[in-house]
Write an enzyme that holds these catalytic residues in place. Structure first.
Site, PDB file in Angstrom:
ATOM      1  N   GLU A  63       0.823  -1.118  -0.032  1.00  0.00           N
ATOM      2  CA  GLU A  63       0.033  -0.082   0.144  1.00  0.00           C
ATOM      3  C   GLU A  63       0.818   1.223  -0.171  1.00  0.00           C
ATOM      4  O   GLU A  63       1.807   1.246   0.490  1.00  0.00           O
ATOM      5  CB  GLU A  63      -0.755   0.045   1.155  1.00  0.00           C
ATOM      6  CG  GLU A  63      -2.029   1.129   1.260  1.00  0.00           C
ATOM      7  CD  GLU A  63      -2.961   1.029   2.535  1.00  0.00           C
ATOM      8  OE1 GLU A  63      -3.564   1.794   2.609  1.00  0.00           O
ATOM      9  OE2 GLU A  63      -2.757   0.104   3.189  1.00  0.00           O
ATOM     10  N   GLU A 209     -12.727  -1.886   2.455  1.00  0.00           N
ATOM     11  CA  GLU A 209     -13.347  -1.858   3.807  1.00  0.00           C
ATOM     12  C   GLU A 209     -14.418  -0.610   3.784  1.00  0.00           C
ATOM     13  O   GLU A 209     -14.227   0.389   4.649  1.00  0.00           O
ATOM     14  CB  GLU A 209     -12.202  -1.463   4.784  1.00  0.00           C
ATOM     15  CG  GLU A 209     -11.403  -2.498   5.018  1.00  0.00           C
ATOM     16  CD  GLU A 209     -10.298  -2.115   6.209  1.00  0.00           C
ATOM     17  OE1 GLU A 209     -10.177  -1.332   6.489  1.00  0.00           O
ATOM     18  OE2 GLU A 209      -9.490  -3.168   6.315  1.00  0.00           O
ATOM     19  N   TYR A 280      -6.959  -8.843  11.552  1.00  0.00           N
ATOM     20  CA  TYR A 280      -5.724  -8.798  12.186  1.00  0.00           C
ATOM     21  C   TYR A 280      -5.960  -9.108  13.819  1.00  0.00           C
ATOM     22  O   TYR A 280      -6.824  -8.883  14.314  1.00  0.00           O
ATOM     23  CB  TYR A 280      -5.222  -7.276  12.299  1.00  0.00           C
ATOM     24  CG  TYR A 280      -5.071  -6.592  11.035  1.00  0.00           C
ATOM     25  CD1 TYR A 280      -3.836  -6.706  10.290  1.00  0.00           C
ATOM     26  CD2 TYR A 280      -5.891  -5.734  10.206  1.00  0.00           C
ATOM     27  CE1 TYR A 280      -3.492  -6.356   9.072  1.00  0.00           C
ATOM     28  CE2 TYR A 280      -5.640  -5.275   8.986  1.00  0.00           C
ATOM     29  CZ  TYR A 280      -4.379  -5.746   8.336  1.00  0.00           C
ATOM     30  OH  TYR A 280      -4.148  -5.232   7.145  1.00  0.00           O
ATOM     31  N   GLU A 332      -6.392  -9.120   3.574  1.00  0.00           N
ATOM     32  CA  GLU A 332      -5.640  -8.527   4.481  1.00  0.00           C
ATOM     33  C   GLU A 332      -5.590  -9.461   5.909  1.00  0.00           C
ATOM     34  O   GLU A 332      -6.690  -9.688   6.261  1.00  0.00           O
ATOM     35  CB  GLU A 332      -6.208  -7.211   4.839  1.00  0.00           C
ATOM     36  CG  GLU A 332      -5.899  -6.013   3.994  1.00  0.00           C
ATOM     37  CD  GLU A 332      -6.228  -4.643   4.269  1.00  0.00           C
ATOM     38  OE1 GLU A 332      -6.028  -4.453   5.815  1.00  0.00           O
ATOM     39  OE2 GLU A 332      -6.767  -3.671   3.548  1.00  0.00           O
TER      40      GLU A 332
END
Length: 538
Positions: A63, A209, A280, A332
């Site tokens: 990114e 997102e 995450y 992700e």
């Protein structure tokens, strides 16, 4: 704009009970309570397969964030860079890894990004404020540079599209710029910029997102679903061969988790091929109470997230009576919990600020191994996944002006790329268990196995036991292997041990004695706090 990570941290205090016994996927562990001293058995039958492995299951992510691009893969002023400004040491590392696909350019960044700012003569490109990370983007690295870099690094692009401030027309224009040979407005612009051959980018993410209130252009599920539908239609008018991924929920702690996915898919199911998931993990007070034994069990919650998301996909499929079955893109995933507040996420309007530079330890690497096991056993529906990210930003590779070092999480990721090939096997695990608050009984051992057409069988084993080694018996149910050809283990006495430029080899794989097979079984011992890979040749 509120920080995504602060939002999720706050949400986590509401408490979400994740139960290992509620994993509905391929976790076949015999979870009976017993002492840690009982031997574990892993039953392997090469005829019992889950799915062929899509190599894109082991992708990664870059990114325009922090030093991922600038000072990461692109550093024109560096003595270590080539004539294109690409860091040669980083590129060699990525070639050696064999990373199959890389998502770009974001991430939160993409929702405020105008791709036209990053093409054309470099002296004419604007210097712009990236509002997602409060950083300055020089735009010296853009679409064409990324395509050049992918070709040189031997990887494929997974392109992200701006569905925040961007329009569906702009998204279709980028497809035309990348994939049409010549004779149209945008393909001729690419040729004018000096790139005559089209890139033929096949896989695209429709935004990032969009359920998150931190996201630039955040909208409701119905609004996003309709925009994704229109975007997909316009893109396919340009190129019918595309594979398109809609934004799923940003994670299980979102208040709209699963309901977002359902509402989005009611609008765009017929127009997309896959749905994204993000997650995450952290050894935090909120998530684990700082308990490493619970932290190493968190991959089981990834299994559950996958199964719940698939249930929603198939619910909408039933509503629509569609013959199409969606696959998932877990684009992700990683450990991330230290560098997510304050200066770690605020670029203070600098170019390439030091953001999200998480330093990983041994226990992080062990969980990453567990997460790879989860991805493997769900390979029938998870077709693409991206370790987030690749260089400097929550990454396995860290650079400075003189070189790079490998973080502990590099090693389980590299083993997946090296050893996980062919078909994933549906293994049965009998393991002693331990209790974890909110998760019932958790097996000490977790495992996944793969087999190739020429009979190479690879077994990945996570030992969650922080104190004890475990005896393992691999029971070969169809035909025993003849010899072990590779074996390594990642372990150590200090779960908090880290690597650095001054000590790059503190946490790295160690030799593991190649086990022998007799009477249809292979017996060996895995150390406490370990992740092990063994490969056999039949």
């Amino acid at each position: 704009m509120s920080s995504r990570r602060r939002f999720l941290q706050t949400a986590s205090t509401a408490g979400l009970a994740w139960s290992a016994s509620s994993v509905f996927g391929r976790l076949l562990s015999a979870q009976t309570s017993s002492s840690a001293g009982r031997p574990a058995r892993i039953f392997v039958d090469t005829r019992r397969t889950i799915a062929p492995i899509d190599r894109n299951l082991f992708g990664s992510f870059l990114e325009h964030l922090g030093r991922a691009i600038y000072e990461g893969i692109y550093d024109p002023g560096s003595k270590l860079s080539d004539a294109n400004g690409f860091r040669k040491d980083v590129m060699d590392e990525i070639r050696k890894l064999g990373v199959p696909i890389i998502r770009y350019p974001g991430g939160n960044f993409v929702s405020g990004y105008n791709w036209l700012d990053g093409v054309g003569p470099k002296q004419d490109r604007p210097r712009v404020l990236d509002k997602a990370w409060n950083s300055m983007n020089s735009n010296q690295f853009g679409t064409n540079e990324f395509m050049q870099w992918c070709k040189a690094a031997g990887t494929e692009p997974l392109m992200g599209l701006n569905l925040g401030t961007g329009t569906t027309e702009q998204a279709a224009a980028l497809v035309e710029y990348c994939n049409v040979d010549k004779g149209t407005k945008w393909s001729d612009l690419r040729r004018k910029h000096g790139y005559s051959d089209p890139y033929n980018v096949r896989r695209w993410c429709l935004g990032n997102e969009m359920d998150g209130p931190w996201q630039i252009g955040h909208m409701t599920a119905t609004e996003y679903g309709m925009k994704a539908q229109d975007c997909a239609r316009q893109m396919r008018y340009v190129d019918h061969s595309l594979q398109l991924i809609a934004c799923g929920s940003s994670g299980p702690l979102m208040p709209t988790y699963l309901e977002w996915d359902r509402e989005v898919l009611e609008q765009c199911y017929d127009y997309v091929d896959g749905l994204s998931l993000h997650r995450y993990f952290g050894n935090t007070k909120e998530e684990t109470g700082g308990d490493s034994s619970k932290f190493l069990a968190l991959n089981l919650t990834m299994d559950r997230q996958i199964s719940e998301t698939l249930a929603v996909c198939d619910l909408v499929r039933g509503h629509k009576r569609s013959p199409k079955k969606l696959w998932l893109s877990f684009d992700e995933w990683n450990v991330w919990y230290r560098e997510r507040n304050g200066d770690a996420v605020d670029g203070r309007r600098h170019v390439a600020p030091h953001l999200l530079e998480e330093i990983y330890n041994l226990e992080d690497a062990l969980l990453v191994g567990g997460l790879i096991i989860t991805l493997l056993r769900n390979a029938d529906r998870v077709r693409l996944a991206c370790l987030a990210q690749l260089v400097n930003v929550i990454a396995p590779i860290m650079t400075n002006s003189n070189g790079l070092f490998r973080q502990p999480i590099y090693y389980p990721y590299s083993w997946a790329l090296q050893f996980a090939r062919g078909n994933v096997l549906n293994v049965l695990i009998e393991s002693p268990t331990y209790e974890v608050a909110g998760m019932d009984q958790v097996p000490y051992l977790d495992a996944a196995a793969t087999v190739t057409a020429n009979g190479e069988t690879s077994l990945f084993i996570l030992n969650r036991d922080l104190s004890n080694s475990h005896q393992v018996e691999v029971v070969w149910e169809d035909k025993p292997t003849t010899r072990a050809i590779a074996s390594q283990v990642l372990t150590g006495n200090d779960l908090k041990a880290v690597n650095g430029f001054d000590s790059p080899h503190k946490v790295e794989p160690q030799p593991f004695d190649k086990p022998t097979t007799s009477n249809g079984s292979t017996k060996f011992e895995v150390p406490a706090r370990s992740y092990t890979v063994v490969q056999w040749q039949t």
